[in-house]
Design a protein around this motif. Structure first.
Motif, PDB file in Angstrom:
ATOM      1  N   GLU A  46       0.815  -1.642   0.133  1.00 48.79           N
ATOM      2  CA  GLU A  46       0.046  -0.399  -0.150  1.00 48.79           C
ATOM      3  C   GLU A  46       1.107   1.574  -0.207  1.00 48.79           C
ATOM      4  OE1 GLU A  46      -2.810   0.467   2.680  1.00 48.79           O
ATOM      5  OE2 GLU A  46      -3.709  -1.793   2.244  1.00 48.79           O
ATOM      6  N   LEU A  47       0.611   2.185  -0.566  1.00 52.29           N
ATOM      7  CA  LEU A  47       1.407   3.067  -0.927  1.00 52.29           C
ATOM      8  C   LEU A  47      -0.138   4.236  -1.293  1.00 52.29           C
ATOM      9  CD1 LEU A  47       4.083   3.934  -0.473  1.00 52.29           C
ATOM     10  CD2 LEU A  47       4.428   3.087  -3.140  1.00 52.29           C
ATOM     11  N   THR A  48       0.734   5.387  -0.549  1.00 48.46           N
ATOM     12  CA  THR A  48      -0.899   6.695  -0.711  1.00 48.46           C
ATOM     13  C   THR A  48      -0.353   7.269  -1.698  1.00 48.46           C
ATOM     14  OG1 THR A  48       0.090   8.376   0.376  1.00 48.46           O
ATOM     15  CG2 THR A  48      -1.735   6.915   1.602  1.00 48.46           C
ATOM     16  N   GLU A  49      -1.010   7.941  -2.552  1.00 46.61           N
ATOM     17  CA  GLU A  49      -1.262   8.777  -3.734  1.00 46.61           C
ATOM     18  C   GLU A  49      -0.354   9.813  -3.560  1.00 46.61           C
ATOM     19  OE1 GLU A  49      -4.065  11.264  -6.539  1.00 46.61           O
ATOM     20  OE2 GLU A  49      -4.874   9.233  -5.861  1.00 46.61           O
ATOM     21  N   LYS A  50      -0.619  10.855  -1.927  1.00 47.45           N
ATOM     22  CA  LYS A  50       0.068  11.951  -2.032  1.00 47.45           C
ATOM     23  C   LYS A  50       1.828  11.141  -1.787  1.00 47.45           C
ATOM     24  CE  LYS A  50       0.927  13.573   2.128  1.00 47.45           C
ATOM     25  NZ  LYS A  50       0.409  14.519   2.854  1.00 47.45           N
ATOM     26  N   ASP A  51       1.655   9.784  -1.537  1.00 45.60           N
ATOM     27  CA  ASP A  51       3.138   9.626  -0.881  1.00 45.60           C
ATOM     28  C   ASP A  51       4.136   8.886  -2.305  1.00 45.60           C
ATOM     29  OD1 ASP A  51       5.509   8.842   0.138  1.00 45.60           O
ATOM     30  OD2 ASP A  51       4.808   6.620   1.001  1.00 45.60           O
ATOM     31  N   VAL A  52       2.985   8.263  -3.080  1.00 46.69           N
ATOM     32  CA  VAL A  52       3.682   8.666  -4.500  1.00 46.69           C
ATOM     33  C   VAL A  52       3.974   9.815  -5.081  1.00 46.69           C
ATOM     34  CG1 VAL A  52       3.279   7.280  -7.093  1.00 46.69           C
ATOM     35  CG2 VAL A  52       2.092   6.708  -4.903  1.00 46.69           C
ATOM     36  N   ASN A  53       3.316  10.746  -5.585  1.00 43.90           N
ATOM     37  CA  ASN A  53       3.690  11.559  -6.248  1.00 43.90           C
ATOM     38  C   ASN A  53       4.552  12.142  -5.656  1.00 43.90           C
ATOM     39  OD1 ASN A  53       1.975  13.106  -7.773  1.00 43.90           O
ATOM     40  ND2 ASN A  53       0.231  12.505  -7.039  1.00 43.90           N
ATOM     41  N   ASN A  54       4.836  12.432  -4.421  1.00 40.99           N
ATOM     42  CA  ASN A  54       6.281  13.171  -3.714  1.00 40.99           C
ATOM     43  C   ASN A  54       7.601  12.724  -4.338  1.00 40.99           C
ATOM     44  OD1 ASN A  54       4.448  15.587  -2.607  1.00 40.99           O
ATOM     45  ND2 ASN A  54       4.537  14.550  -0.463  1.00 40.99           N
ATOM     46  N   ARG A  55       7.273  10.904  -3.839  1.00 45.26           N
ATOM     47  CA  ARG A  55       8.520  10.576  -4.100  1.00 45.26           C
ATOM     48  C   ARG A  55       9.213  10.482  -5.411  1.00 45.26           C
ATOM     49  NH1 ARG A  55       9.896   5.131  -0.975  1.00 45.26           N
ATOM     50  NH2 ARG A  55       8.071   5.220   0.849  1.00 45.26           N
ATOM     51  N   ILE A  56       7.812  10.431  -6.520  1.00 44.32           N
ATOM     52  CA  ILE A  56       8.249  10.864  -8.174  1.00 44.32           C
ATOM     53  C   ILE A  56       8.879  12.032  -8.049  1.00 44.32           C
ATOM     54  CG2 ILE A  56       7.214  10.553 -10.083  1.00 44.32           C
ATOM     55  CD1 ILE A  56       7.574   8.458  -8.755  1.00 44.32           C
ATOM     56  N   LYS A  57       8.690  13.200  -7.226  1.00 39.87           N
ATOM     57  CA  LYS A  57       8.665  14.890  -8.171  1.00 39.87           C
ATOM     58  C   LYS A  57       9.626  15.023  -7.215  1.00 39.87           C
ATOM     59  CE  LYS A  57       5.517  16.906 -10.054  1.00 39.87           C
ATOM     60  NZ  LYS A  57       5.036  16.366 -10.584  1.00 39.87           N
ATOM     61  N   ALA A  71      -6.950  -5.658  -2.870  1.00 31.11           N
ATOM     62  CA  ALA A  71      -6.128  -6.564  -1.164  1.00 31.11           C
ATOM     63  C   ALA A  71      -6.048  -8.031  -2.860  1.00 31.11           C
ATOM     64  CB  ALA A  71      -6.890  -6.647  -0.527  1.00 31.11           C
ATOM     65  N   GLU A  72      -6.202  -7.956  -3.656  1.00 34.55           N
ATOM     66  CA  GLU A  72      -6.962  -9.575  -4.539  1.00 34.55           C
ATOM     67  C   GLU A  72      -5.928  -9.405  -5.570  1.00 34.55           C
ATOM     68  OE1 GLU A  72      -7.573 -12.850  -6.116  1.00 34.55           O
ATOM     69  OE2 GLU A  72      -8.565 -11.571  -4.154  1.00 34.55           O
ATOM     70  N   ARG A  73      -5.467  -7.498  -6.144  1.00 33.84           N
ATOM     71  CA  ARG A  73      -4.412  -7.482  -6.892  1.00 33.84           C
ATOM     72  C   ARG A  73      -2.825  -7.598  -6.126  1.00 33.84           C
ATOM     73  NH1 ARG A  73      -1.901  -3.044  -6.742  1.00 33.84           N
ATOM     74  NH2 ARG A  73      -3.030  -1.769  -5.360  1.00 33.84           N
ATOM     75  N   ILE A  74      -2.986  -7.322  -4.923  1.00 28.54           N
ATOM     76  CA  ILE A  74      -1.634  -7.107  -4.381  1.00 28.54           C
ATOM     77  C   ILE A  74      -1.696  -8.907  -4.104  1.00 28.54           C
ATOM     78  CG2 ILE A  74      -0.439  -6.905  -2.098  1.00 28.54           C
ATOM     79  CD1 ILE A  74      -1.555  -4.234  -1.400  1.00 28.54           C
ATOM     80  N   LYS A  75      -2.380  -9.378  -3.429  1.00 26.03           N
ATOM     81  CA  LYS A  75      -1.984 -11.142  -3.609  1.00 26.03           C
ATOM     82  C   LYS A  75      -1.934 -11.780  -5.006  1.00 26.03           C
ATOM     83  CE  LYS A  75      -4.765 -14.967  -2.467  1.00 26.03           C
ATOM     84  NZ  LYS A  75      -6.158 -15.111  -2.052  1.00 26.03           N
ATOM     85  N   GLN A  76      -2.266 -11.322  -5.486  1.00 19.13           N
ATOM     86  CA  GLN A  76      -1.993 -11.605  -7.523  1.00 19.13           C
ATOM     87  C   GLN A  76      -0.522 -10.998  -7.187  1.00 19.13           C
ATOM     88  OE1 GLN A  76      -4.300  -9.155 -10.025  1.00 19.13           O
ATOM     89  NE2 GLN A  76      -5.145 -11.081 -11.091  1.00 19.13           N
ATOM     90  N   LEU A  77       0.037  -9.931  -7.219  1.00 17.76           N
ATOM     91  CA  LEU A  77       1.241  -9.451  -8.245  1.00 17.76           C
ATOM     92  C   LEU A  77       2.672 -10.530  -6.101  1.00 17.76           C
ATOM     93  CD1 LEU A  77       1.001  -5.506  -8.046  1.00 17.76           C
ATOM     94  CD2 LEU A  77       1.407  -6.965  -9.803  1.00 17.76           C
ATOM     95  N   ASN A  78       1.981 -10.615  -5.829  1.00 20.15           N
ATOM     96  CA  ASN A  78       3.239 -10.600  -4.927  1.00 20.15           C
ATOM     97  C   ASN A  78       3.164 -12.445  -5.633  1.00 20.15           C
ATOM     98  OD1 ASN A  78       3.770  -8.734  -2.844  1.00 20.15           O
ATOM     99  ND2 ASN A  78       2.148  -9.333  -1.434  1.00 20.15           N
ATOM    100  N   GLN A  79       1.972 -12.694  -6.020  1.00 22.69           N
ATOM    101  CA  GLN A  79       1.943 -14.845  -6.019  1.00 22.69           C
ATOM    102  C   GLN A  79       2.820 -14.371  -7.294  1.00 22.69           C
ATOM    103  OE1 GLN A  79      -2.169 -15.734  -7.700  1.00 22.69           O
ATOM    104  NE2 GLN A  79      -2.178 -17.180  -5.330  1.00 22.69           N
ATOM    105  N   TRP A  80       2.971 -13.835  -8.302  1.00 20.65           N
ATOM    106  CA  TRP A  80       3.951 -13.666  -9.425  1.00 20.65           C
ATOM    107  C   TRP A  80       5.243 -13.297  -8.958  1.00 20.65           C
ATOM    108  CZ3 TRP A  80      -0.554  -9.459 -12.454  1.00 20.65           C
ATOM    109  CH2 TRP A  80      -1.460 -10.203 -12.838  1.00 20.65           C
ATOM    110  N   ASN A  81       5.221 -12.343  -8.522  1.00 22.20           N
ATOM    111  CA  ASN A  81       6.912 -12.109  -8.098  1.00 22.20           C
ATOM    112  C   ASN A  81       7.640 -13.546  -7.798  1.00 22.20           C
ATOM    113  OD1 ASN A  81       6.057  -9.377  -8.795  1.00 22.20           O
ATOM    114  ND2 ASN A  81       5.709  -8.684  -7.307  1.00 22.20           N
ATOM    115  N   GLN A  82       6.457 -13.982  -6.500  1.00 25.59           N
ATOM    116  CA  GLN A  82       7.431 -15.370  -5.850  1.00 25.59           C
ATOM    117  C   GLN A  82       7.233 -16.281  -7.007  1.00 25.59           C
ATOM    118  OE1 GLN A  82       4.453 -16.482  -2.892  1.00 25.59           O
ATOM    119  NE2 GLN A  82       6.338 -18.144  -2.368  1.00 25.59           N
TER     120      GLN A  82
END
Lengths: 379, 599
Positions: free
Chosen positions: B335-346, B580-591
């Motif tokens: 999980e990452l908030t939109e604000k956090d992503v924006n600040n990190r990228i900027k 939540a389902e998407r994060i589970k999916q990504l973790n499976q693929w990454n693993q």
């Protein structure tokens, strides 16, 4: 001793600032070497070619394009007044006579017998070039501009919005970690450059514009706030031409970040002085950072040119650096060592690293790419 | 060039770094890349001389190799034992590369052909002017004046076609009187590659204002596009006029034995050669800090596009703006908030040289990379199209197919090889990361090989190919290209858990691997480049592995440092909408893929 080359921001208490002020195209320079100028004084002036308007004479007169010259009353480069006839047909009966009046004041740019069209150009636009800072004219570039010089406190920001401004500097917070809040901006701040601490929000930005504040200098702010203020996203860091009344200069970065202590102290010392600021930022080859210039009444010989103090020698053990990437973003520390071998970091990348001692005594290892020097502190 | 080449030094002068490589002929007669050096590019103040960076990069090679290459500021030629080199060659994209404006009569026809010619010549196209682009004359003139390009390509009209529109465009250029970006004293080069019959009129309008060069019409008829003469002229003028104005290039020009090529033109030339020699369809991508270049060769037709503000550092914030935060975040398995992503990228945008230190930062950068590649590829597919405006003779069967002119040439089922280049792909901590980034962004279908450029040497090899094709090919295959392996992907949409593919992988000398996959899965089997293997695929009804829906396929398959990836996530690839389902999916693929250590 090991050292490395690294980018950095300039923060100088006393330095010699020289600014080349040049027109976009040649014009007239209004000052001479030795003159003293104020930031708002006009030092050069030029005229920029204006808009072009197209008229399809062949269509309007129902003639063949190749015959256009036979019907034109004006030649290329000839001036015309609005309403003055440009072309006229040659009817057998004068009742059918048709004149094409000029829709503008200007000159005939070109007449084309292939297209049957003419181009009219509006009178040139005047462009004035100001001095930007209070200082002395030390060099004239004929027809283009001049170099203005002054002793000053010179501080670079990391990112800015808006162009050149000048005004009296005023501190509106008490410490570098204090956020600037909307209610701190008052009507008496009109025409001034305000210094905040760690953070401001969109409401404060809008309030500053409403109050006629010339500039805002802040440690950090949220990236979303700029989008909300401007109405669009900044995609690449090439700024300075935004249509804003208040120039914004961010000294540290995005997020809530206390302004570097030394920077804040320099602003405190300049309370009540006139400053020149520019938000112009260009982060590409030929980096340009926003700047704050606080002219000093000092003899220029007692200070050194900022350009002479660039970090060509690189940083070395013992130097103070700012960390510019997570997880230690915004912290200051002192370089403990610069090991030459590559080291595996958390991402599993093998990179060149450095050891830094933070203010609390903790020693951390981080990629060399993730620090910047603060010029003026270490030398 | 016929002289014998045993030792070759090549440089690529990039915007920030000048990279040098040494190539030597081994005792067995093979050409191999042996040493590499790099140094900051020095076109800016205080150096203002590109050759300083070149000399520094070569000096690093001298130190590493023990070969004496420089005699003060001169490159020693020819090679004699451990002294000197036989040839020095270079490419350049320093100072922002080659920036062009193109103009044509009709936006979707001659203007589009002109755009393809400029891109193929290695340029960044700043704007495309056309008689029907919807802008008023004064707006066009302002645009031309405002840009300060390095060069303009003016086309328009088929031979014997419109003259008026072409002359009109020439007049706008004349009225703008554009100044070149580099060098205040020289005239802006304008290449005219339009209707032959309009040449005289164009000459009258422009010859006293710009440096006019006339070449063959790039669209002599609606059915024919003839880009090569214009592309060649662009490259000639790039060196003669444009780069000659940049600091130090006058000197550098005298050091090289063949003209300095724009970096993307060299990469494109190499990819074209590979596709031709192996008779395959290829897509190449080079993702840099500011721009992303996509090259493709399908059915022998070469195309290049450059997405000018799609990159991993200077333009990283623009990727976020163009893709949207939600599209970037869909690739992030925490999980990452939109604000956090924006600040990190900027923060990355304002300090572009920083690198990720934590695993989460790396994952976020790789999410951005997927989106930059995806968007650049969409742009490429829009330009890599058949000629528009061509009349087609249709049979009755065709009229049912509704085939239009101007369709994209990119058919992912026919793609044989996908090559990635640029820091984020070439230097990913794990090679499997580069492979999955490219699979997610390009979504290959059927059977596709993937590879990365090991240390970003495609530009050097591109210019070398123009001098000695054998040397370039050998180094490309042995040192430049790192074969990642093969991706086997099904096309079709289904429901998660729905059975969609049975497969059998036979690796010589090993027991067979059999598997059955449901929709939404990823599987990886190690397979080295040296191992010989055959795969048998039996897709379920409605799923296609390249032979048509539900049809089986059996084929030899190539391995690499990663192996074989079987992807039943469908095309187009869709991720779960529930976070939540998407994060589970990504973790499976990454693993499954072994993308990251746990974090």
């Amino acid at each position: 001793m090991a050292h490395l080359y690294t980018p950095g921001l300039q923060v100088f208490e006393k330095t010699l600032v020289q600014k080349h002020r040049t027109l976009p195209i040649p014009g007239e320079v209004l000052v001479k070497t030795g003159d003293f100028v104020k930031a708002e004084d006009i030092i050069a002036r030029t005229e920029i070619p204006n808009e072009v308007i197209e008229l399809n004479i062949a269509n309007l007169l129902s003639i063949e394009p190749e015959d256009i010259h036979d019907y034109m009353l004006k030649k290329e480069k000839e001036p015309v007044k609005e309403g003055e006839p440009l072309a006229v047909n040659k009817p057998l009966l004068k009742w059918f006579k048709k004149e094409i009046p000029s829709p503008i004041d200007g000159t005939v740019e070109s007449i084309n017998k292939v297209t049957g069209k003419i181009l009219l150009r509006k009178p040139p636009r005047h462009v004035d070039l100001s001095g930007y800072l209070d200082g002395k004219v030390v060099e004239i570039e004929p027809n283009l501009g001049a170099m203005i010089e002054c002793s000053a406190t010179y501080i670079q920001g990391i990112f800015g919005i808006g162009g050149e401004q000048s005004g009296i500097l005023e501190m509106v917070v008490a410490s570098p970690g204090q956020p600037l809040e909307e209610n701190m901006i008052k009507p008496e701040h009109a025409g001034k450059v305000l210094v905040g601490g760690s953070y401001l929000d969109e409401k404060s930005l809008k309030r500053a514009e409403e109050m006629g504040v010339k500039g805002l200098i802040i440690g950090g702010l949220d990236a979303n706030c700029i989008k909300a203020w401007l109405g669009y996203e900044i995609g690449v860091a090439i700024t300075g031409d935004e249509d804003v009344k208040t120039t914004l200069i961010v000294t540290e970065g995005f997020g809530e970040i206390a302004m570097a202590g030394r920077t804040f102290e320099l602003f405190q010392a300049a309370q009540g002085k006139r400053v020149s600021i520019s938000g112009r930022t260009q982060i590409r080859a030929g980096v340009m950072r926003p700047e704050i210039i606080i002219p000093l009444a000092e003899d220029k010989d007692s200070v050194v040119k900022s350009s002479d103090k660039s970090n060509e020698a690189g940083v070395k053990e013992g130097d103070i650096v700012r960390i510019i990437r997570e997880p230690y973003f915004g912290m200051l520390g002192r370089i403990k060592s610069l090991p030459s071998e590559l080291l595996l970091i958390e991402t599993e990348a093998k990179v060149r690293v450095m050891e830094v001692t933070l203010d609390d005594g903790k020693i951390i290892t981080l990629p060399r790419a993730n620090i910047e020097i603060i010029e003026g502190i270490n030398r | 060039m016929n002289k014998e080449l045993n030792v070759i030094i090549a440089t690529d002068c990039g915007s920030t770094t000048t990279k040098a490589i040494l190539i030597e002929k081994m005792p067995n007669g093979e050409y191999r890349q042996t040493y590499r050096g790099e140094a900051p590019t020095t076109v800016e103040s205080p150096y203002n001389d590109v050759t300083c960076g070149v000399l520094n990069a070569i000096a690093e090679i001298e130190e590493l190799s023990g070969r004496k290459i420089l005699d003060n500021e001169k490159i020693i030629t020819p090679a004699n034992g451990k002294n000197g080199v036989d040839i020095y060659i270079s490419t350049s994209s320093a100072g922002g590369g080659l920036q062009m404006l193109v103009a044509g009569a009709v936006k979707s026809m001659t203007a589009e052909s002109a755009q393809r010619a400029a891109l193929g010549g290695g340029a960044i196209v700043m704007d495309i002017l056309a008689s029907n682009d919807g802008r008023l004359p004064h707006q066009k003139i302002e645009r031309i004046r405002g840009f300060r390009p390095d060069m303009i390509l003016l086309s328009g009209g088929t031979d014997g076609g419109t003259i008026t529109h072409v002359v009109e465009l020439a007049e706008y250029i004349a009225a703008a009187n554009p100044r070149p970006r580099l060098g205040h004293t020289f005239r802006l080069p304008v290449i005219y590659a339009g209707n032959k019959s309009a040449r005289e009129e164009v000459r009258k309008v422009l010859e006293n204002i710009v440096d006019l060069v006339i070449t063959d019409n790039l669209r002599p008829t609606l059915e024919v596009e003839n880009l090569q003469p214009a592309r060649q002229k662009i490259q000639d003028l790039f060196m003669e006029h444009v780069m000659a104005q940049a600091p130090g290039y006058g000197k550098l020009k005298t050091w090289v034995e063949v003209p300095i090529m724009p970096t993307p033109a060299a990469v494109g030339y190499l990819i074209e050669k590979v596709a031709k020699n192996l008779n395959i369809n290829v897509i190449g991508v080079d993702i840099g800090g500011a721009t992303t270049d996509v090259f493709s060769v399908f059915g022998e037709v070469f195309n290049r596009t450059v997405s000018a503000n799609m990159g991993m550092s200077y333009s990283v914030s623009n990727v976020l703006a163009e893709a949207g935060v939600e599209n970037v975040l869909r690739w992030v398995p925490f999980e990452l908030t939109e604000k956090d992503v924006n600040n990190r990228i900027k923060n990355k945008m304002i300090r572009p040289t920083t690198i990720p230190q934590t695993m989460k930062e790396l994952v976020l950068e790789q999410a951005i990379c997927r989106e930059a590649l995806r968007l650049s590829f969409i742009q490429h597919k829009l330009l890599a199209v058949g000629l528009k405006g061509v009349q087609q003779s249709r049979s009755i069967a065709d009229s049912f197919l509704q085939v239009e002119s101007g369709q994209t040439l990119i058919n992912m089922k026919d793609l044989d090889l996908l090559i990635g280049s640029g820091g984020v792909l070439s230097h990913a901590p794990r090679r499997v990361q580069s492979m999955l980034l490219m699979i997610d962004a390009f979504q290959p279908e059927g059977i596709t090989r993937l590879a990365v450029d090991s240390i970003f040497m495609m530009p050097h090899l591109g210019v070398l190919a123009a001098v000695n094709e054998t040397a370039a090919t050998e180094v490309f295959e042995k040192d430049c290209l790192i074969n990642l392996g093969t991706c086997v992907a099904i096309r079709g949409e289904g429901k998660y858990g729905q059975k969609c593919l049975d497969y059998r992988l036979d690796i010589a000398g090993k027991s067979s691997i059999e598997g059955s996959m449901t929709y939404g899965e990823l599987v990886m089997h190690p397979l080295t480049l040296e191992e010989k293997a055959k795969i048998t695929l039996s897709p379920a009804k409605g799923f296609d592995v390249g032979e048509g829906p539900g049809k089986s396929k059996e084929t030899d398959i190539q391995g690499g440092v990663v192996g074989v990836v079987i992807d039943t996530r469908g095309r187009p690839l869709c991720l779960a909408t529930d976070p939540a389902e998407r994060i589970k999916q990504l973790n499976q693929w990454n693993q499954v893929m072994g993308m990251y250590p746990s974090f």
